[in-house]
Structure formats: structure tokens, C-alpha cells
Design a protein around this motif. Structure first.
Motif, PDB file in Angstrom:
ATOM      1  N   GLN A  10       0.473  -1.425   0.195  1.00 49.71           N
ATOM      2  CA  GLN A  10      -0.044   0.143   0.065  1.00 49.71           C
ATOM      3  C   GLN A  10       0.688   1.197   0.313  1.00 49.71           C
ATOM      4  O   GLN A  10       1.656   0.899   0.183  1.00 49.71           O
ATOM      5  N   GLN A  11       0.325   1.656  -0.478  1.00 54.67           N
ATOM      6  CA  GLN A  11       1.210   3.514  -0.494  1.00 54.67           C
ATOM      7  C   GLN A  11       1.364   4.471   0.963  1.00 54.67           C
ATOM      8  O   GLN A  11       1.375   5.602   0.847  1.00 54.67           O
ATOM      9  N   LYS A  12       0.133   3.714   1.780  1.00 53.52           N
ATOM     10  CA  LYS A  12       0.234   4.443   2.954  1.00 53.52           C
ATOM     11  C   LYS A  12       0.986   3.877   4.505  1.00 53.52           C
ATOM     12  O   LYS A  12       1.000   2.300   3.311  1.00 53.52           O
ATOM     13  N   GLY A  13       0.960   3.662   5.375  1.00 57.21           N
ATOM     14  CA  GLY A  13       0.768   3.025   6.819  1.00 57.21           C
ATOM     15  C   GLY A  13       2.137   2.631   6.975  1.00 57.21           C
ATOM     16  O   GLY A  13       3.109   3.583   6.949  1.00 57.21           O
ATOM     17  N   ALA A  14       2.018   1.068   7.462  1.00 57.69           N
ATOM     18  CA  ALA A  14       3.521   1.020   7.155  1.00 57.69           C
ATOM     19  C   ALA A  14       4.172   1.295   6.159  1.00 57.69           C
ATOM     20  O   ALA A  14       5.633   1.512   6.937  1.00 57.69           O
ATOM     21  N   SER A  15       4.002   1.556   5.233  1.00 58.92           N
ATOM     22  CA  SER A  15       5.114   1.897   4.399  1.00 58.92           C
ATOM     23  C   SER A  15       5.759   3.337   4.176  1.00 58.92           C
ATOM     24  O   SER A  15       6.985   3.289   3.152  1.00 58.92           O
ATOM     25  N   LYS A  16       5.302   3.821   4.933  1.00 54.77           N
ATOM     26  CA  LYS A  16       6.069   5.871   4.511  1.00 54.77           C
ATOM     27  C   LYS A  16       7.194   6.142   5.105  1.00 54.77           C
ATOM     28  O   LYS A  16       7.664   6.736   4.716  1.00 54.77           O
ATOM     29  N   ASP A  17       7.791   5.285   5.975  1.00 53.46           N
ATOM     30  CA  ASP A  17       9.456   5.194   6.937  1.00 53.46           C
ATOM     31  C   ASP A  17      10.404   4.494   5.282  1.00 53.46           C
ATOM     32  O   ASP A  17      11.166   4.986   5.523  1.00 53.46           O
ATOM     33  N   ILE A  18       9.435   4.749   4.202  1.00 51.01           N
ATOM     34  CA  ILE A  18      10.519   3.490   2.880  1.00 51.01           C
ATOM     35  C   ILE A  18      11.361   4.413   2.157  1.00 51.01           C
ATOM     36  O   ILE A  18       9.931   5.158   1.029  1.00 51.01           O
ATOM     37  N   GLU A  19      11.603   4.565   1.649  1.00 44.41           N
ATOM     38  CA  GLU A  19      12.778   5.560   0.120  1.00 44.41           C
ATOM     39  C   GLU A  19      11.546   5.205  -0.721  1.00 44.41           C
ATOM     40  O   GLU A  19      11.399   3.569  -0.535  1.00 44.41           O
ATOM     41  N   PRO A  20      11.238   5.966  -1.613  1.00 43.03           N
ATOM     42  CA  PRO A  20      10.067   5.382  -2.358  1.00 43.03           C
ATOM     43  C   PRO A  20       9.896   4.280  -3.947  1.00 43.03           C
ATOM     44  O   PRO A  20       9.778   3.453  -4.267  1.00 43.03           O
ATOM     45  N   SER A  21      11.900   4.058  -4.086  1.00 45.71           N
ATOM     46  CA  SER A  21      12.497   3.690  -5.123  1.00 45.71           C
ATOM     47  C   SER A  21      12.476   2.356  -4.240  1.00 45.71           C
ATOM     48  O   SER A  21      11.757   1.268  -5.087  1.00 45.71           O
ATOM     49  N   VAL A  22      12.547   2.603  -3.262  1.00 51.00           N
ATOM     50  CA  VAL A  22      12.922   0.644  -2.524  1.00 51.00           C
ATOM     51  C   VAL A  22      11.213   0.154  -2.640  1.00 51.00           C
ATOM     52  O   VAL A  22      11.246  -0.884  -2.114  1.00 51.00           O
ATOM     53  N   LEU A  23      10.757   1.061  -1.731  1.00 45.37           N
ATOM     54  CA  LEU A  23       8.787   0.713  -1.361  1.00 45.37           C
ATOM     55  C   LEU A  23       8.505   0.832  -3.402  1.00 45.37           C
ATOM     56  O   LEU A  23       7.789  -1.056  -3.044  1.00 45.37           O
ATOM     57  N   ALA A  24       8.997   0.778  -4.215  1.00 47.61           N
ATOM     58  CA  ALA A  24       8.404   0.086  -5.148  1.00 47.61           C
ATOM     59  C   ALA A  24       8.966  -1.727  -5.874  1.00 47.61           C
ATOM     60  O   ALA A  24       8.155  -2.135  -5.747  1.00 47.61           O
ATOM     61  N   ILE A  25      10.387  -1.161  -5.320  1.00 46.28           N
ATOM     62  CA  ILE A  25      10.689  -2.966  -5.617  1.00 46.28           C
ATOM     63  C   ILE A  25      10.372  -3.540  -4.847  1.00 46.28           C
ATOM     64  O   ILE A  25       9.961  -4.799  -4.886  1.00 46.28           O
ATOM     65  N   MET A  26       9.790  -2.703  -3.085  1.00 44.77           N
ATOM     66  CA  MET A  26       9.557  -4.583  -2.287  1.00 44.77           C
ATOM     67  C   MET A  26       8.206  -4.682  -3.007  1.00 44.77           C
ATOM     68  O   MET A  26       8.205  -6.072  -2.661  1.00 44.77           O
ATOM     69  N   LYS A  27       7.793  -3.829  -2.755  1.00 42.51           N
ATOM     70  CA  LYS A  27       6.435  -3.827  -3.660  1.00 42.51           C
ATOM     71  C   LYS A  27       6.374  -5.061  -4.384  1.00 42.51           C
ATOM     72  O   LYS A  27       5.673  -6.432  -5.086  1.00 42.51           O
ATOM     73  N   LYS A  28       7.420  -5.358  -5.728  1.00 43.32           N
ATOM     74  CA  LYS A  28       7.434  -5.938  -6.654  1.00 43.32           C
ATOM     75  C   LYS A  28       7.805  -7.308  -6.190  1.00 43.32           C
ATOM     76  O   LYS A  28       6.924  -8.346  -6.694  1.00 43.32           O
ATOM     77  N   LEU A  29       8.749  -7.172  -4.750  1.00 45.02           N
ATOM     78  CA  LEU A  29       8.695  -7.973  -4.898  1.00 45.02           C
ATOM     79  C   LEU A  29       7.943  -9.445  -4.093  1.00 45.02           C
ATOM     80  O   LEU A  29       7.835  -9.869  -4.066  1.00 45.02           O
ATOM     81  N   THR A  30       6.972  -8.513  -3.116  1.00 46.83           N
ATOM     82  CA  THR A  30       5.720  -9.034  -2.949  1.00 46.83           C
ATOM     83  C   THR A  30       4.710  -9.828  -3.929  1.00 46.83           C
ATOM     84  O   THR A  30       4.885 -11.101  -3.629  1.00 46.83           O
ATOM     85  N   ALA A  31       4.403 -10.204  -4.764  1.00 49.80           N
ATOM     86  CA  ALA A  31       3.951  -9.623  -5.652  1.00 49.80           C
ATOM     87  C   ALA A  31       4.774 -11.089  -6.929  1.00 49.80           C
ATOM     88  O   ALA A  31       4.305 -11.803  -6.598  1.00 49.80           O
ATOM     89  N   VAL A  32       6.074 -11.087  -6.878  1.00 52.06           N
ATOM     90  CA  VAL A  32       6.633 -12.217  -7.050  1.00 52.06           C
ATOM     91  C   VAL A  32       6.574 -13.221  -6.191  1.00 52.06           C
ATOM     92  O   VAL A  32       6.154 -14.019  -6.799  1.00 52.06           O
ATOM     93  N   TRP A  33       6.070 -12.666  -4.814  1.00 52.63           N
ATOM     94  CA  TRP A  33       6.509 -14.004  -3.919  1.00 52.63           C
ATOM     95  C   TRP A  33       5.102 -14.576  -3.762  1.00 52.63           C
ATOM     96  O   TRP A  33       4.666 -15.925  -4.092  1.00 52.63           O
ATOM     97  N   GLY A  34       4.135 -13.272  -4.231  1.00 52.68           N
ATOM     98  CA  GLY A  34       2.715 -14.316  -3.934  1.00 52.68           C
ATOM     99  C   GLY A  34       2.636 -15.160  -5.502  1.00 52.68           C
ATOM    100  O   GLY A  34       1.944 -16.055  -5.087  1.00 52.68           O
ATOM    101  N   MET A  35       2.928 -14.639  -6.759  1.00 56.09           N
ATOM    102  CA  MET A  35       2.374 -15.372  -8.262  1.00 56.09           C
ATOM    103  C   MET A  35       3.389 -16.549  -7.684  1.00 56.09           C
ATOM    104  O   MET A  35       3.102 -17.275  -8.360  1.00 56.09           O
ATOM    105  N   HIS A  36       4.960 -17.034  -6.784  1.00 56.87           N
ATOM    106  CA  HIS A  36       5.481 -17.729  -6.717  1.00 56.87           C
ATOM    107  C   HIS A  36       4.456 -18.738  -6.017  1.00 56.87           C
ATOM    108  O   HIS A  36       4.991 -20.222  -5.991  1.00 56.87           O
ATOM    109  N   VAL A  37       4.279 -18.312  -5.063  1.00 55.37           N
ATOM    110  CA  VAL A  37       3.357 -19.609  -3.823  1.00 55.37           C
ATOM    111  C   VAL A  37       2.242 -19.897  -4.435  1.00 55.37           C
ATOM    112  O   VAL A  37       2.052 -21.100  -5.075  1.00 55.37           O
TER     113      VAL A  37
END
Lengths: 708, 708
Positions: free
Chosen positions: B580-607
Motif C-alpha cells: 500500500q502507499q500509506k501506513g507501515a510503508s511511509k518510512d521507506i525510500e520510495p524507489s525501495v518501496l516500489a521494488i519491495m512491492k514488486k518482490l511481494t508480487a513475485v512471492w505471491g505469484m510464486h506461491v
């Protein structure tokens, strides 16, 4: 026969034995209910085999005569200190340098045996038994006796064969096989080593022009080989006339010193095969006579006129036997790990009901199909070797027929390397986990086997590349069939022959049964499913390629289809041999035939279970069928649960071959295991570094205690 | 700070270096197009990262301050000869005995550092950096500093804590953890070691009554420990009052000699962790004072009256931190193998189009999800440690709430060990294969990592047993929910909370989308599928049990459901944090947040891809959906293909930590690799055994040649 005088180490051995006895006198070796139960369990399991174990062992060995010979050879090597490490030393803890030396000692001793023994069959079998005992020996001997010799004979002309064969057979020279380079492995085309013809001197100059041209991993080159065959880009009059093979001397026969123009180093520490001296080689403008370019298919005359091979495929045919040797390798090595894990699995009891760990579904559903695979592969291997013999039997085969055979044989052997190499890796991991922590001890051999096996999945051609090559061949055949109704006539049943019926398989809707249990009565249901899935998947891939996908986009799918292709071929061979009451099976002892038929069913169901996703993605398997396949598979494995000891006994390995105390034939595992640890030098007493690193810390007084 | 005087080996080092220089002068180190291209490829890949690599590295390290501290610690240990093996010696070819000694030297040095350095955070980080450098150090230090210390503090009373803690913290004693026996591992109930109370002397007599009672694998007991905690059957007045823990001295603080009544041997050669002195221990009626039975929860008074623990679960709580430590272990070790395989994969070119091998689908589809898993696990690990802290934070928690939490925490940590342990094994095999033959060289570290990792899947509780325990917990919760609509209120979001909506999930027919690409926009589609499959599979298993199947009949299915349970929990944590764009993620550098979101998608699809068969078998996924999941998954991995260097750089490992020349940060791999081989002692020259085994064969003259 000459006995090698015992090493001057008798006194050392006596000291070691005295130390061991002294420790044993101080410890508790009393039995427990658990340790007393283990041999009883083993005996009960052995008695439960519903087939004649010795008759099975004979089938495994290749006949009764062969079986007796193998057992005799095991008896001979067992007490020979040059062939088998004698207690209290332990083969499994020799250092790299000790292994390099010991393995060469084995080679020396086997050669001595071959020269001095009248019974040549027995002498050969002593070498084979030593192969089984040590993979390092097996590979090191194989490099000279098979790889080097094959290249000289498959690619050398009569004069060259005559010039080298006697020295090869009498081990006056040791040869190795220099193909891979630091920068190049699967892509031979990019090999950098050059062989430049020098017209002035009538010589080739063999050279490694860059660092990445360094020959790499070359087995037996590190410390032993006097000669190598080398593949190199051949430059004649500044023109590259292609890759050719050359014989190049590496070391003095007398001193072991390197030849001028040759730089070699041992490759050093590896994950496995510590006894094999892999090496790297650099040629620094090494000169060899023109007549050492291997010239059965190609030639270069004194005028510098080069005649290329009629078909480049002949140059690569030498790689097929290497892949087929994987069959021997797999059945020789993986079966040992399976015997270890199986024996431990029946004597170890654990859990709420204190049951044998082999009784857990997670255990036997992994072990039973793996054992089945060993017997299936051994059986299919015989067929594949027969087919290869047809191919290489006489040079008079019609070139078109030859190339058609070669195509199918290449595809099959390539997919075999992928399937067997990877499944064997999975089996080893299963075996490792099945022994709980005890496979983590070096003394139970499985770690050693895993280390040795590592090279099988990455050496000799990358498995992904090989499986892709198989898929491309199958896709080509499918296209020929569907577009032109063409499939070549061959002299033997080709692995791809199901493609002839591609149209029919494509028309299949869903599988013909909703009760997979029917498969056990009718193997054609299994074969039909395999063939249908193969053709449908190939067709899907073909359509994807036509619709713009690249080969890379469908790589993982191609790999899986090729695995299934090989798995299905193995099933078809075994179903034909064991699935009927007549025909090929008539020589087989009835109880053995019955168990082999069951193992064939296990393999068939294992393949349907494992590649079931390929079927449901095609809409061929329904969820109900998938569930039924799973149910049938699990029950079938369970029905063979009590056969595992008989089946692994069928491999015929004596305890000293297996090396693992937890896998003792008699099931009495605990004391031998503890004694193995005690025998390790330096395993007791205060370590030398105590004064340096431990004492300075622990001898400090606690100031708080002092204050009190 | 005190510098340890250099070993008296300077002269040896000089000789070795001179030898290396001499060899280098004779060989060809010329670059090739391939070797020149490699660093260019590496730089290009690094520049292609679409996120701030250093910011990602800070997230990985746990914040900017922590990141700087870690890098500083790496800088400190790099040149310290007691902490890091200095060239030309190579950590990866130390023998077992050298590793045992070197590792103790590391411990000595780290302790010295901790005592002498003002900056305690830095001193701690030096220890952590040494952990990362060597798993043997990590485990050996952990045994004393965590396992031993935790048992004393979690199970010992105040007096016992006071009596031991100062010595533990100052390393005046070294402690180990004696649980496993030769005959007993996962089934603690069957432990044979006894502690018999002797009323006359007010002592316990600790004894190993049989051979299978021998304590086995006990880390640090082989050569080091002065003390151990021991679990034993406690006998008071001929009555077994249950399993308890005791502190027992093993060796003299001054001489390292064994205490009377104690027999110990080093466990010898193992597949990994050569630097850890695992040992076996036999107690021969060893007497200890009554007050060395750990007595926070239990007690025995002078009159022989035993008071048991209020709840036996408290005795097992000590095992949860060991499982959670697997998170650190995985992210610390597996990430190194991934960094190695990834770097090699982008600098190596091979194949028809001479492309980078990372470009092959078979490569990146394995590597990308594995990298994603590292980041997911690190993230979920923080949450799990927080949850565990809640559990152990203050002792005043309501007992029912405590036990409910403990149940969920146990199930989650148990399934984590199974999922992470096994998937990590797969990842290591992927890494090994991804390096082609070069992972088979010990010098590229992956073999060493695989060896070390071996213990993770079989030690600390068998994974099958642990996963089954998780499944039983989930089945119990499902029954409670469906029959009584009961799910406990917890202080944190429990991993099994989806079971609260079990009825709704059971009513789901097929998945809500036919285009799995929708998942990338809406992570709830993924979570919905995971939860539905989990509940449906649990329900199917439950029904099978009600219809007469045994737990063993559904064991493999139970194991798979538990894996999915853990995989889904990890996804839910990361989806909440990064999705999400808010909440727990607000401390994270934006480009890092973006890649972490993609990795989360990878993990989800991997499962979904990996456990898709579970959905298909339930009729929840249609063949079209399965194909769509696969397509989406493959494309998603492809879209992250160019991020792999940035992502593995994010782990922040310097070259000396990775140890593998093929994984150099700058991509210039070939010369360092060759130089590593040359540096190996004895890698060149004629082997000592030449005269004994080679010359007698090769020096023979060929009689046929002589005759001519």
C-alpha cells in the motif's frame, strides 16, 4: 600373485588400535531396547520379501555368472590395502592429497591385477568392483580407459590407432580429454584453443591464446596424464577449418615433469571426487607433428589441403557414450545411497508409537519410487546400449538412416542425462533427509556420494541445454509428422515413435479412466496418458513459437516435456519387458518378474503423478483423475513398503562398499557407528590449541566470586 | 587495541608468495573478448537497477545506522588474521583440524574485541560480521551464547542465573546444549539419560545407561565446553518425575582435561561446519549438586519432594528461538549463494547468441523468486521476532492467552523451519547449477555453503515432524471454528487467523479472476486464493481423517498445507507492509518501496504457481487459471530480470565475505579465479607418489616398438 608389501605403517596401526581399545574400555557399550530391536527389525524385513532376493540380485548384476563374478571380485578387493582403505583408517576422512594418492594406488593395483591374473573376466570385474567402491577411481580410470581411448579410436585413423592403442591398453601412457575451457563449456563453437599448421616444419602449434582459453577441469591432467586429446580451432594458412582433435604429450614418461610448452596445475579442492586430479592446462605454442591430428574423418596433407568430415555429427558422436555412462553411474552410486537410507529407515524407530521411520508416508513414498527407478533405469539402459551398438556396429550403415538414428539417440541420451541427473539429485536429498542427522556425519557416506554426484548435473553438458536440444528434435519431428506425415523408418524402436500417432493423441479429450487403479491392470492406460500429454505439450509449445514466443520463452516448458519424453521411454521399455506374461520376460524367475512388474507400475504412476500438472494444463486430466492418480500412487507405494529391504539387498552391496555404519546388513548399527568415531585420529584428548585460545579465557578467576 | 602477534609463519608466507609469482610469470593471463566483456556487463547491470541500491541495503541491514555499523565491522575483520583467513591461504581449503582451531581462534579474538572496545555496538557487530563470514563460527558461538545461556535463563531460577551469568558473559566457562542422543532426536519423551537423586549426599547422579543414551552431535562439546546443560529423565525415590535440565561440568577450566565421570569424543568429520566441534558425551555416574537442576519452574527440596512445572509447555519454549534463528541463518547464508550465482550469471556469456546466461528463462525464473524470498523472509522475520517478544516480554500474561499465543507461534515457527529449510535447499541447488561446473570447485564457496546448510533441514527437529505439528494445530483450529465458531482473541495477528472465515472460504467455487495479471494490481486476489486453498485443503484432510484415514495416510498432504500456511503468512506480512502507499510503508525510500512491492508480487505469484496443484485438486483453479498464473509468473520474473544485481548488491556483502572469485563485485572474474587455484599448496609440480604408482607403469618400453 604379487602382494604389494604392506606399508611401513604397521607400528602406527598398532598404536592406533591400542588407543581405540583403551577408549572402548572406558565407555558404555551396553545395549538398549532400541539397539537390540534393530537387528530383529532388519531380519523381519528381509524375511518379508515376497520374491527371491538372490534371483533379483542376479537380474541386477546381469545374470547368474556375472553375479558370482561380482561377488568374488568384492571378496578380492575387500582385504587389499591398495584397493580398499583398511581399518582403523577410514576412506571417508582421507584428505584431498591422500585421496589423490590413494586413487592412483588403486589404478596401479588394478592394472597389476589385470596383467597378472589369468582370468581376464575376473580381472575386469575387480576393476568394476573398485569403481563401485570409489567414484574417484571410477572417473579417473574412465578418463583414460574410455574418454581418451574412445576419441583416439572413434576419430583416429588406423595408423593412429595402431600407434597408440597398445600403449593405452598397457598403461604405458595415461591419457586425458581436454575439451572444456575456463570460458567455454557447453558452447563448443566458441572454443579458443588454436592448432595452427606450420607448413615449414609440418607441425601443428597448439596454443592457449588467452586466459579464458585455459583448458579447465581436465580429469587426470592435474598430476597424472602423459598425454591428452585436445579439441582446438584448426588454422591452416590463416583459415579456420573448424574444430579438430589432436593428441598432445603433456609429461615425461620417466620423470613426470611437464613437456616444454605445457603449463599445468591441479584444479585443487572440489566438492567431490577428491581422488581425481582435475587440472587446468595452458599450451604455450606447443608443437606436435601433423600426424597427431586425429584423422579418421578429416585429413590434412603435406600440401596443407584440408578435407573436412563428411558430416560434422561424427565429431560429436563421441559424447553419446559419455551420456550413456550416466546410466551406469546412476545405478552404481544412487543405489548405494538408497541402500543406506533404506536400511537405516527400517532399523530406526521414532515417534509417538515408536514405529519404524520407514513406516511414515513421507518416507516410503519417496524411497519406493526411487528404488523402482534404479531397476527401471538399469533395464532401459540395456536397451539403450543395444541401440547405440547398432549405431556404431559397422561403418556401412546408410548415411541417412545413420543420421536419423543419431538424431533420436542424441535426443534420448540428452534427455536421459537431464532426467536421471536431476531425479538422482532429488533422490540423494531424500536419502540424506531420511537418515535424519546421521547423513550429516561424513562416516555415513551419503555426504560423500552427494559431493561426487554434484558434477553429474553440471559436467558433460548442461542439463537445461541438453533437454532443450531434445525438445527441439521432438518439435522438428512433430512438425514433419503433422505437416508431411513423415517419420523415418529406423532399425530399432526410436524413443520418439509415439509422434507417428500425433494426430490421434491431439484428438484425445480427457483420459480414458476416472479410476487410476485401472492402470495397475492395464499399462496401456499409462502409456496412452504419457504419449497424449507429450504430444499435446509439444503442440502447445509449437503453437506458442508460431505465435511469436521465442525458444527462451518456452524453455522451462520444453525442459519438462523432454524429461517426460525420457521417463516415458523408460516406462515403455520396462512395460514391454515386465508387463506381460510372455515374450521378453520368459527368462526371468517368476517371483522376480512379479516384483519387476510392480516396480514398473510404480514408475508409471510416479511419472503420471509427477507430470500430472502437464496433463491438467492441457485439460486432459480432470481434478478427479488427478486425485485418483495420487490415491493410486500412494497406495501402490504403501503396498511395496515391506519390500524395500529385499529390493535394496538386490543391489548386492557388501557393507564395506557402503561404508556407512548406520547401514549395516545385519541391522546392528549403534556400536559400529560409535566405534567409527572413536577410530578417527585425534577425536579424543585435549586439542593442541587449548593453551592458545581456550585456557586464557577459562582460567580467569571470577572477580565477583573472589570478592565474596 | 591489542594486536595478536602474527603467527611465526611469515617466512612460509613469503615462500608461498614467491612460488605463486613464479608460476604466474610462466602462464598466459592475456585477456579475451569474454574476459573484457565481463566487467562491462557487471557495470551495465548495476546501472540498470531502477531503485537506490544503497537505500535498499539500508533496509536490508535494518536501518542506516545499522548499515554503517555493519560495513565498518566488515572493514575491521577483513585484515585481522585471527578473524579472516589471509591470502595466500584460503578459508575454503582448511582441513577439519585447521577449521576447528581457526574457529576457536575467531571466538578468542571476538571476545578479546568485545572486552577491549569501548563501542559495544561495534564490538557486537564485529561478532555478527564474523558470523556472516563463517557459519562454523556462528554456530559455535551461538551454542554457548544463545542455546546454553537461554536454557540457564529461561529455566534456571534467580540463584542459578546469578551463579552462572557472569561467567557466561565473560567466557570464563563455555557451555553446550546436550539434548539429542544417539538413539533419540525428535522424540524427547524417549530420552534415556538419567538424573537420579541421591538423598544421602544431596546430589544428582547423571548417567548414560546404554550406548543409545550417548549424547550425540553436541556442538562445542567435542573440544571446548567446560559445562553443558543436559536434559535427562529425573528419578527421585525410584519414581520418574519427568524430563528436566541440569548443569554439568565437563572439563577442567585449567587443563581442558575431562571431569571424572565424563567421557567425550569429537564427532569427527561432517558434511559441513568443520569448525564446530560437535561431540558425543557419556556420563558415567557423574555427580552434581542438587542445586544444579534448573529450577525456575520445577523444584526438588532436601526432603526429596518434587514440584513439577505448572505447564509442561514452558520446558519446550526454549526451542522456539532456535527455530526463529533459522530466519537469520537463511537470510545470512542463502543470500550469499544467491549473490554468487547472480553475479556469475550476468558476467558469463554462453550459447548460440553468446548471451548472458542470466537471460535464459531457466535461470532468471529460479533466481528472481529466490531473491524475493530473501527480502520477504527478512521482513516477516521482524514481525515474528516482535510476536515472540510479546510472548516472552513479561511473565504476567494470562495463562490461557499465553498458551493460545504459544500454540500459534509454535505452529508458525515449526512450519517456517520446514518451508524455509527446504526452499533454501532448493535455492542452493539452483545456485549450484546456475554456476555450471564452477560451483563444483571448492573455491567458489557454494559447495561449502551447501555443506553447512545440510544440518538445517535435519537438525533442530525433523521438518516433516514439525510441519505435521503445524497441520495438527490448524486442523484443531478449523474444527473449533466450524463446530463451535471459536477462535481465540490474541494480542497480535495470529498466523491462523484466516480460519475465522473458514465457512466463507469453503463456499468459494472457483477463483475470482481468469486473468492472473489482475493480481499485480490487487494483492487481495492472491491472499484470497491462498486462504481459500488452505481452508479447502485442511477441510479435505479433516474429512479424510473422519472417514478412516490415519494421520499417516494424509502426512504428505498435511506437510504441503503447512508449507502453504507459512508461505501465505509471509505474503500477508509483506503485502501489508509494502502493498500500500500509506501506513507501515511511509518510512521507506520510495524507489525501495516500489521494488519491495514488486518482490511481494513475485512471492505471491510464486506461491500460487508452486501450490497451484493444491488449488486444482480442489476444483478451485481451472486449467485456464493455472495457465494464466504461470504466464503472469513468468512475465513478472522476466520484468525483474535486470534488477538482479541491484537486489543482490542490497545484501551488502564485500568480496572477502563471499570468497568466490567468480562472484567478484567488479565482474573481473577470470584472473582471480586462476590465481586462487595457483595459490593452493602443491597444485603444481610432480606429486610425491609419482615414483611409486605412475613411473613404474609409464616408464615401461613398448616391446612392439622395440621389435621394430
Amino acid at each position: 600373485m604379487t602382494r604389494v608389501p604392506p606399508n611401513d605403517e604397521d607400528a602406527k596401526v598398532q598404536t592406533a588400535l591400542a588407543r581405540i581399545e583403551q577408549i572402548k574400555s572406558q565407555i558404555n557399550l551396553s545395549s538398549s531396547p532400541m539397539s537390540r530391536q534393530a537387528p530383529k527389525d532388519m531380519a523381519r524385513e528381509r524375511a518379508a520379501a515376497d520374491f527371491n532376493i538372490e534371483a533379483l540380485a542376479m537380474l541386477w548384476a546381469g545374470g547368474e555368472k556375472q553375479y558370482r563374478l561380482v561377488q568374488k571380485a568384492y571378496g578380492i578387493i575387500k582385504d587389499d590395502p591398495l584397493l580398499v582403505v583398511q581399518a582403523p583408517r577410514n576412506f571417508l576422512e582421507l584428505s584431498k592429497d591422500e585421496m589423490r594418492e590413494f586413487t592412483m594406488g588403486q589404478i596401479f593395483r588394478v592394472i597389476q591385477f589385470m596383467k597378472e591374473t589369468e582370468d581376464k573376466e575376473l580381472a575386469h570385474e575387480v576393476g568394476m568392483a573398485t569403481n563401485v567402491y570409489s567414484e574417484s577411481f571410477s572417473m579417473r580410470f574412465f578418463v583414460h580407459d574410455s574418454l581418451f581411448r574412445n576419441v583416439v579410436n572413434m576419430l583416429g585413423n588406423k595408423e593412429q590407432q595402431d600407434r597408440y592403442n597398445d600403449d593405452i591398453s598397457n598403461f604405458r601412457i595415461f591419457g586425458c580429454f581436454a575439451m572444456t575451457e575456463l570460458g567455454h563449456s557447453s558452447a563448443l563453437r566458441d572454443i579458443e584453443t588454436t592448432a595452427t599448421y606450420d607448413f615449414a616444419t609440418d607441425e601443428f602449434i597448439i596454443d592457449s591464446p588467452t586466459i579464458t582459453a585455459t583448458k579447465w577441469w581436465i580429469g587426470m591432467s592435474g598430476q597424472t596424464a602423459t598425454h591428452t586429446v585436445v579439441i582446438a580451432q584448426t588454422l591452416v594458412d590463416k583459415k579456420n577449418v573448424g574444430l579438430n582433435w589432436f593428441v598432445v604429450p603433456l609429461r615425461s614418461k620417466y620423470t613426470g615433469e611437464l613437456e616444454p610448452g605445457v603449463q599445468i596445475g591441479d584444479i585443487g579442492a572440489k566438492v567431490g571426487h577428491a581422488g581425481l586430479d582435475n587440472g587446468w592446462i595452458q599450451f604455450r605454442e606447443k608443437r606436435i607433428p601433423r600426424h597427431d591430428m586425429l584423422a579418421k574423418w578429416v585429413s590434412l596433407n603435406r600440401q596443407g589441403e584440408f578435407t573436412p568430415a563428411p558430416n560434422p555429427a561424427v565429431m560429436y558422436a563421441t559424447l553419446i557414450p559419455e551420456r550413456l555412462s550416466l546410466i551406469t553411474g546412476t545405478t552404481q552410486i544412487i543405489s548405494q545411497a538408497l541402500a543406506i537410507a533404506t536400511r537405516y529407515g527400517v532399523v530406526r524407530r521414532q515417534g509417538n508409537k515408536n514405529q519404524q521411520i520407514m513406516d511414515y508416508q513421507s518416507h516410503y513414498v519417496k524411497i519406493v519410487p526411487a528404488i523402482a527407478f534404479m531397476y527401471m533405469l538399469k533395464t532401459a539402459g540395456v536397451t539403450m546400449h543395444e541401440q547405440f551398438a547398432v549405431l556404431t556396429g559397422d561403418g556401412k550403415m546408410d548415411p541417412v538412416v545413420y543420421l536419423n538414428h543419431m538424431g533420436d539417440m542424441h535426443a534420448l541420451s540428452a534427455s536421459l542425462k537431464g532426467l536421471a541427473g536431476w531425479y538422482a539429485t532429488d533422490i540423494l536429498e531424500t536419502c540424506r533427509r531420511s537418515c535424519g542427522g546421521h547423513a550429516y556425519s561424513s562416516y555415513n557416506a551419503i555426504g560423500h556420494i552427494i559431493g561426487d554426484w554434484g558434477v553429474m548435473t553440471t559436467g558433460g553438458g548442461d542439463n537445461v541445454v541438453l533437454l532443450q536440444q531434445c525438445a527441439r528434435y521432438l518439435l522438428y519431428r512433430l512438425e514433419q509428422q503433422l505437416e508431411y506425415d513423415q517419420y523415418p523408418d529406423l532399425l530399432f524402436k526410436s524413443s520418439g515413435s509415439y509422434i507417428k500417432d500425433a494426430k490421434r493423441y491431439l484428438d484425445n479429450k480427457t483420459w480414458g479412466t476416472n479410476d487410476a487403479g485401472d492402470c495397475l491392470k492395464d499399462f496401456t492406460l499409462i502409456q496412452e496418458a504419457m504419449n497424449t500429454i507429450l504430444v499435446k505439450r509439444l503442440y502447445t509449445i509449437q503453437q506458442a513459437l508460431k505465435n511469436g514466443s521465442t525458444h527462451n520463452d518456452v524453455l522451462l516448458e520444453s525442459v519438462r516435456v523432454s524429461e517426460l519424453h525420457c521417463a516415458s521411454f523408460i516406462f515403455s521399455v520396462c512395460a514391454e519387458k515386465f508387463g506381460q506374461q510372455k515374450g521378453a520376460s520368459k527368462d526371468i524367475e517368476p517371483s522376480v518378474l512379479a516384483i519387476m512388474k510392480k516396480l514398473t507400475a510404480v514408475w508409471g504412476m510416479h511419472v503420471l503423478y509427477t507430470y500430472g500438472d502437464q496433463g491438467f494444463k492441457e485439460g486432459y486430466f480432470t481434478p478427479e483423475q488427478i486425485n485418483s492418480i495420487e490415491k493410486t500412487y500412494l497406495e501402490l507405494c504403501k503396498s511395496l513398503r515391506m519390500q524395500v529391504i529385499g529390493l535394496t539387498d538386490g543391489f548386492g552391496f557388501p557393507d564395506f562398499i557402503l561404508k556407512a555404519p548406520i547401514a549395516r546388513y545385519d541391522g546392528d548399527i549403534y556400536q559400529p557407528y560409535l566405534e567409527t568415531l572413536i577410530a578417527s585420529p585425534g577425536s579424543t584428548g585435549v586439542p593442541a590449541y587449548h593453551a592458545k585460545y581456550i585456557k586464557p579465557l577459562t582460567e580467569q578467576e571470577n572477580p565477583n566470586v573472589l570478592k565474596k
